[in-house]
Every structure is written in structure tokens, then in C-alpha cells.
Design a protein around this motif. Sequence first.
Motif, PDB file in Angstrom:
ATOM      1  N   LEU A 141       0.807  -1.221   0.000  1.00 44.27           N
ATOM      2  CA  LEU A 141       0.000   0.000   0.000  1.00 44.27           C
ATOM      3  C   LEU A 141       0.838   1.268   0.000  1.00 44.27           C
ATOM      4  CD1 LEU A 141      -2.652  -1.114   2.631  1.00 44.27           C
ATOM      5  CD2 LEU A 141      -2.908  -1.100   0.143  1.00 44.27           C
ATOM      6  N   GLY A 142       2.151   1.100   0.071  1.00 43.19           N
ATOM      7  CA  GLY A 142       3.023   2.268   0.112  1.00 43.19           C
ATOM      8  C   GLY A 142       2.783   3.085   1.365  1.00 43.19           C
ATOM      9  N   ASN A 143       2.589   4.391   1.200  1.00 42.05           N
ATOM     10  CA  ASN A 143       2.388   5.286   2.336  1.00 42.05           C
ATOM     11  C   ASN A 143       0.897   5.446   2.655  1.00 42.05           C
ATOM     12  OD1 ASN A 143       3.381   7.025   4.340  1.00 42.05           O
ATOM     13  ND2 ASN A 143       2.942   8.821   3.083  1.00 42.05           N
ATOM     14  N   ASN A 144       0.123   4.398   2.425  1.00 40.58           N
ATOM     15  CA  ASN A 144      -1.320   4.450   2.631  1.00 40.58           C
ATOM     16  C   ASN A 144      -1.790   3.277   3.476  1.00 40.58           C
ATOM     17  OD1 ASN A 144      -1.954   6.719   0.673  1.00 40.58           O
ATOM     18  ND2 ASN A 144      -0.949   5.267  -0.717  1.00 40.58           N
ATOM     19  N   TYR A 145      -3.057   3.310   3.856  1.00 37.33           N
ATOM     20  CA  TYR A 145      -3.666   2.198   4.573  1.00 37.33           C
ATOM     21  C   TYR A 145      -5.129   2.111   4.180  1.00 37.33           C
ATOM     22  CZ  TYR A 145      -5.085   5.988   7.782  1.00 37.33           C
ATOM     23  OH  TYR A 145      -5.589   7.145   8.319  1.00 37.33           O
ATOM     24  N   ILE A 146      -5.763   0.987   4.531  1.00 39.15           N
ATOM     25  CA  ILE A 146      -7.170   0.763   4.219  1.00 39.15           C
ATOM     26  C   ILE A 146      -8.019   1.207   5.398  1.00 39.15           C
ATOM     27  CG2 ILE A 146      -8.915  -0.974   3.672  1.00 39.15           C
ATOM     28  CD1 ILE A 146      -6.601  -2.642   2.431  1.00 39.15           C
ATOM     29  N   GLN A 147      -8.907   2.159   5.168  1.00 34.36           N
ATOM     30  CA  GLN A 147      -9.741   2.687   6.258  1.00 34.36           C
ATOM     31  C   GLN A 147     -11.184   2.235   6.077  1.00 34.36           C
ATOM     32  OE1 GLN A 147      -9.111   6.591   8.080  1.00 34.36           O
ATOM     33  NE2 GLN A 147     -11.190   7.136   7.433  1.00 34.36           N
ATOM     34  N   LEU A 148     -11.766   1.753   7.184  1.00 36.73           N
ATOM     35  CA  LEU A 148     -13.161   1.341   7.180  1.00 36.73           C
ATOM     36  C   LEU A 148     -13.989   2.453   7.802  1.00 36.73           C
ATOM     37  CD1 LEU A 148     -11.453  -1.334   7.035  1.00 36.73           C
ATOM     38  CD2 LEU A 148     -13.406  -2.460   8.091  1.00 36.73           C
ATOM     39  N   ASN A 149     -14.975   2.955   7.065  1.00 37.43           N
ATOM     40  CA  ASN A 149     -15.793   4.066   7.534  1.00 37.43           C
ATOM     41  C   ASN A 149     -17.176   3.597   7.971  1.00 37.43           C
ATOM     42  OD1 ASN A 149     -13.841   6.132   6.951  1.00 37.43           O
ATOM     43  ND2 ASN A 149     -14.330   5.860   4.779  1.00 37.43           N
ATOM     44  N   ALA A 150     -17.894   4.479   8.629  1.00 39.71           N
ATOM     45  CA  ALA A 150     -19.244   4.173   9.101  1.00 39.71           C
ATOM     46  C   ALA A 150     -20.131   3.764   7.934  1.00 39.71           C
ATOM     47  CB  ALA A 150     -19.834   5.381   9.820  1.00 39.71           C
ATOM     48  N   GLY A 151     -20.972   2.755   8.172  1.00 38.85           N
ATOM     49  CA  GLY A 151     -21.908   2.316   7.156  1.00 38.85           C
ATOM     50  C   GLY A 151     -21.361   1.299   6.188  1.00 38.85           C
ATOM     51  N   VAL A 152     -20.083   0.923   6.343  1.00 45.13           N
ATOM     52  CA  VAL A 152     -19.482  -0.004   5.396  1.00 45.13           C
ATOM     53  C   VAL A 152     -19.998  -1.425   5.599  1.00 45.13           C
ATOM     54  CG1 VAL A 152     -17.466  -0.644   6.762  1.00 45.13           C
ATOM     55  CG2 VAL A 152     -17.302  -0.607   4.271  1.00 45.13           C
ATOM     56  N   GLY A 153     -20.499  -1.740   6.799  1.00 37.88           N
ATOM     57  CA  GLY A 153     -21.033  -3.073   7.063  1.00 37.88           C
ATOM     58  C   GLY A 153     -19.943  -4.091   7.313  1.00 37.88           C
ATOM     59  N   GLU A 154     -20.001  -5.227   6.623  1.00 33.49           N
ATOM     60  CA  GLU A 154     -19.048  -6.324   6.827  1.00 33.49           C
ATOM     61  C   GLU A 154     -18.176  -6.510   5.596  1.00 33.49           C
ATOM     62  OE1 GLU A 154     -18.990 -11.032   8.249  1.00 33.49           O
ATOM     63  OE2 GLU A 154     -20.873  -9.914   8.126  1.00 33.49           O
ATOM     64  N   ILE A 155     -16.852  -6.619   5.847  1.00 28.77           N
ATOM     65  CA  ILE A 155     -15.883  -6.812   4.774  1.00 28.77           C
ATOM     66  C   ILE A 155     -15.060  -8.060   5.065  1.00 28.77           C
ATOM     67  CG2 ILE A 155     -13.787  -5.906   3.697  1.00 28.77           C
ATOM     68  CD1 ILE A 155     -14.857  -3.142   4.028  1.00 28.77           C
ATOM     69  N   THR A 156     -14.848  -8.892   4.049  1.00 27.93           N
ATOM     70  CA  THR A 156     -13.980 -10.060   4.167  1.00 27.93           C
ATOM     71  C   THR A 156     -12.829  -9.918   3.183  1.00 27.93           C
ATOM     72  OG1 THR A 156     -15.797 -11.517   4.833  1.00 27.93           O
ATOM     73  CG2 THR A 156     -13.808 -12.562   3.963  1.00 27.93           C
ATOM     74  N   VAL A 157     -11.600 -10.034   3.709  1.00 24.10           N
ATOM     75  CA  VAL A 157     -10.404  -9.968   2.871  1.00 24.10           C
ATOM     76  C   VAL A 157      -9.684 -11.302   2.979  1.00 24.10           C
ATOM     77  CG1 VAL A 157      -8.179  -8.850   2.498  1.00 24.10           C
ATOM     78  CG2 VAL A 157     -10.160  -7.482   3.182  1.00 24.10           C
ATOM     79  N   CYS A 158      -9.508 -11.992   1.851  1.00 20.91           N
ATOM     80  CA  CYS A 158      -8.757 -13.247   1.822  1.00 20.91           C
ATOM     81  C   CYS A 158      -7.349 -12.973   1.298  1.00 20.91           C
ATOM     82  CB  CYS A 158      -9.455 -14.272   0.933  1.00 20.91           C
ATOM     83  SG  CYS A 158      -8.531 -15.832   0.808  1.00 20.91           S
ATOM     84  N   LEU A 159      -6.349 -13.290   2.111  1.00 23.30           N
ATOM     85  CA  LEU A 159      -4.965 -13.069   1.690  1.00 23.30           C
ATOM     86  C   LEU A 159      -4.589 -13.987   0.541  1.00 23.30           C
ATOM     87  CD1 LEU A 159      -3.275 -12.770   5.196  1.00 23.30           C
ATOM     88  CD2 LEU A 159      -4.052 -10.916   3.699  1.00 23.30           C
ATOM     89  N   ASN A 160      -5.227 -15.157   0.467  1.00 20.86           N
ATOM     90  CA  ASN A 160      -5.019 -16.059  -0.661  1.00 20.86           C
ATOM     91  C   ASN A 160      -3.542 -16.408  -0.858  1.00 20.86           C
ATOM     92  OD1 ASN A 160      -6.300 -17.571  -2.673  1.00 20.86           O
ATOM     93  ND2 ASN A 160      -5.963 -16.003  -4.241  1.00 20.86           N
ATOM     94  N   GLY A 161      -2.819 -16.523   0.288  1.00 23.10           N
ATOM     95  CA  GLY A 161      -1.406 -16.887   0.232  1.00 23.10           C
ATOM     96  C   GLY A 161      -0.466 -15.750  -0.065  1.00 23.10           C
ATOM     97  N   HIS A 162      -0.971 -14.514  -0.148  1.00 25.62           N
ATOM     98  CA  HIS A 162      -0.145 -13.359  -0.499  1.00 25.62           C
ATOM     99  C   HIS A 162       0.138 -12.467   0.716  1.00 25.62           C
ATOM    100  CE1 HIS A 162      -0.349 -14.292  -4.740  1.00 25.62           C
ATOM    101  NE2 HIS A 162      -1.671 -14.412  -4.649  1.00 25.62           N
ATOM    102  N   THR A 163       0.941 -11.437   0.483  1.00 25.33           N
ATOM    103  CA  THR A 163       1.315 -10.487   1.532  1.00 25.33           C
ATOM    104  C   THR A 163       0.648  -9.144   1.286  1.00 25.33           C
ATOM    105  OG1 THR A 163       3.455 -11.534   1.951  1.00 25.33           O
ATOM    106  CG2 THR A 163       3.224  -9.230   2.604  1.00 25.33           C
ATOM    107  N   LEU A 164       0.037  -8.614   2.340  1.00 29.20           N
ATOM    108  CA  LEU A 164      -0.561  -7.282   2.303  1.00 29.20           C
ATOM    109  C   LEU A 164       0.231  -6.409   3.255  1.00 29.20           C
ATOM    110  CD1 LEU A 164      -2.826  -5.344   1.457  1.00 29.20           C
ATOM    111  CD2 LEU A 164      -4.229  -6.296   3.292  1.00 29.20           C
ATOM    112  N   SER A 165       0.846  -5.350   2.734  1.00 34.04           N
ATOM    113  CA  SER A 165       1.766  -4.573   3.557  1.00 34.04           C
ATOM    114  C   SER A 165       1.669  -3.086   3.272  1.00 34.04           C
ATOM    115  CB  SER A 165       3.211  -5.035   3.330  1.00 34.04           C
ATOM    116  OG  SER A 165       3.585  -4.839   1.970  1.00 34.04           O
ATOM    117  N   SER A 166       2.247  -2.304   4.205  1.00 36.18           N
ATOM    118  CA  SER A 166       2.369  -0.862   4.054  1.00 36.18           C
ATOM    119  C   SER A 166       3.768  -0.482   4.489  1.00 36.18           C
ATOM    120  CB  SER A 166       1.328  -0.147   4.918  1.00 36.18           C
ATOM    121  OG  SER A 166       1.609   1.234   4.998  1.00 36.18           O
TER     122      SER A 166
END
Length: 276
Positions: free
Chosen positions: A13-38
Motif C-alpha cells: 500500500l506504500g504510504n497508505n492504509y485501508i480505512q473502514l468508515n461508518a456504514g461499510v457493514g461487513e468486509i472479508t479480505v482473503c490473503l489467498n497466500g499473499h502479503t498485504l503490507s504498508s
Amino acid sequence: PGGKYYLTEDLDLGNNYIQLNAGVGEITVCLNGHTLSSTSKMVFRYNNSCDATLNICDCVGGGTIGEGWDGLTNTSSSAFSVIRADSGTTLNLYAGSITGVKDSHGIVYLMGGATFNMYGGTISGGKAYDGGAIYAGASSTLNLSGVKITDCSAVRGGAINLVDNCNASFTNTKFTANSATGKANNEGGGAINAEKGSLILSGVLMDGNTSAYYGGAINARKGTVEIKDTVITNSKGGTGATSKAAALDALGIHFCESDPGTYVAGDFYFILGGNG
């Protein structure tokens, strides 16, 4: 928006991040064997007053969440944890691993009232002031099952710091090679430092955890601590005063008896061993 997301490759994500805001409900993130980084900030953050639920899983195995920020350990309130969950939010983590950085409030930072459930997986390499792996704030809820926390360090709670009436339950979980460097009454706890609230350990292994002062494995003040079917080995505390329960100190468990102005005798409840 809410929904299910699958990584198809490593994502920085570089110099960013994932932000969850009001009203977004439910989120599912599958890494699927990969790396998620900042490289400089959090990977996930819930916005204030957001009631979202975030589910993180790894369908393939070997997936990792981490960040490259390497700031100095400090007491700043502007913590850049890998995941920060604010009041009223829920985080569910299924397998996968989270790797840490030097920070002030652990790899996972639970604000007051947040809930974190982790089923399987590993948290490692966190260095912080409060809770090398997890900082659980006031009235938060923390449940770990089948998790391994290793090689984390902090002033308070080498692996986990629990504060102000949070409720924590750890089942079939391993704490290995974690360390606490603090030397005050509310510091220490190579694996866990707990203040008030409720802590339940069942089927837990604690091995090779150390503290510069109180509680090579656990340091607790004002709360309920229940320990069942748990093995504590190779714990090492520092030169802090021992409690009246000398046998517990020998195991690496310290319950504070001298906390001026705040300690109330009889605040602790212990169950050692299991049904057998």
C-alpha cells in the motif's frame, strides 16, 4: 464498500492504509497466500464511530499482513499499528500471520470497546511500549484460539497488554520467547500484563517468556485471572519484589500486592491446573 475481496498477488500500500468508515457493514479480505503490507503506516484502520466488521482469512495458507514502518518505540498516542480497531468495531482473523514493527501500541491496537477474535495463525516480531503483539484498551474484548505469539517485546506486556476492564480469553494458544522490559508496578509480564478486567487461560503454553521485573509470564493487578490446563515453563523474572504466593512467582506469575492508592486485597481469583 462491504463485500468479499481476494488478493491475486502481493499488495504494498506504500504510504497508505485501508480505512473502514461508518456504514461499510461487513468486509472479508482473503490473503489467498499473499502479503498485504504498508511501508509507513497501518494496513487497516477503522474510522471513529464505525461499526464495521472486518474478517481476514487465508484460503491458501502462507499469507501475511505486515508493514515496514520502523519508528522508535515511544509513548505517542499517534500509534501506527498494523491493525487499529476503534470503539464498537469487530475484527475477526482466521489463520494467516501478522508481522510487526516498532510502535507504541502493539501490532493490533484495540481502542476502548473494540472486539478482536483470532482463530489460528501467528503474531510475531512486535516491539512496543504497550503490548508487543496486542494492546487491548478499556472495555475491549479479546479472544484467541489456536494462536501463536512469539518474539514480541514491550515495556508493559511483552506479548499482550490488557487495561481497564477488558475481557480476554485465550484457548490452546502459545506464548513463546516474549519479553517485558519495564520495572514499575504496572509494568512487566513477559507474555501478559493485565490491569483489572477478566483474563482466562485454558490449554495455554507459555515457554521462555521473560521480564526485567515482575512476572516472567504474567503480571496482574486488580482483576480476575483464571488458569486451567496450562503449562508455564522457562519463565524468568527480574529483581522485583515477590508476592506472598511464592509458588506462583516461581512459575513466572506475579500478582501485585503493592500498588499505592489502587490495590485492593483479594481482587484476584486463581485456578491452577485442570480437571485432572
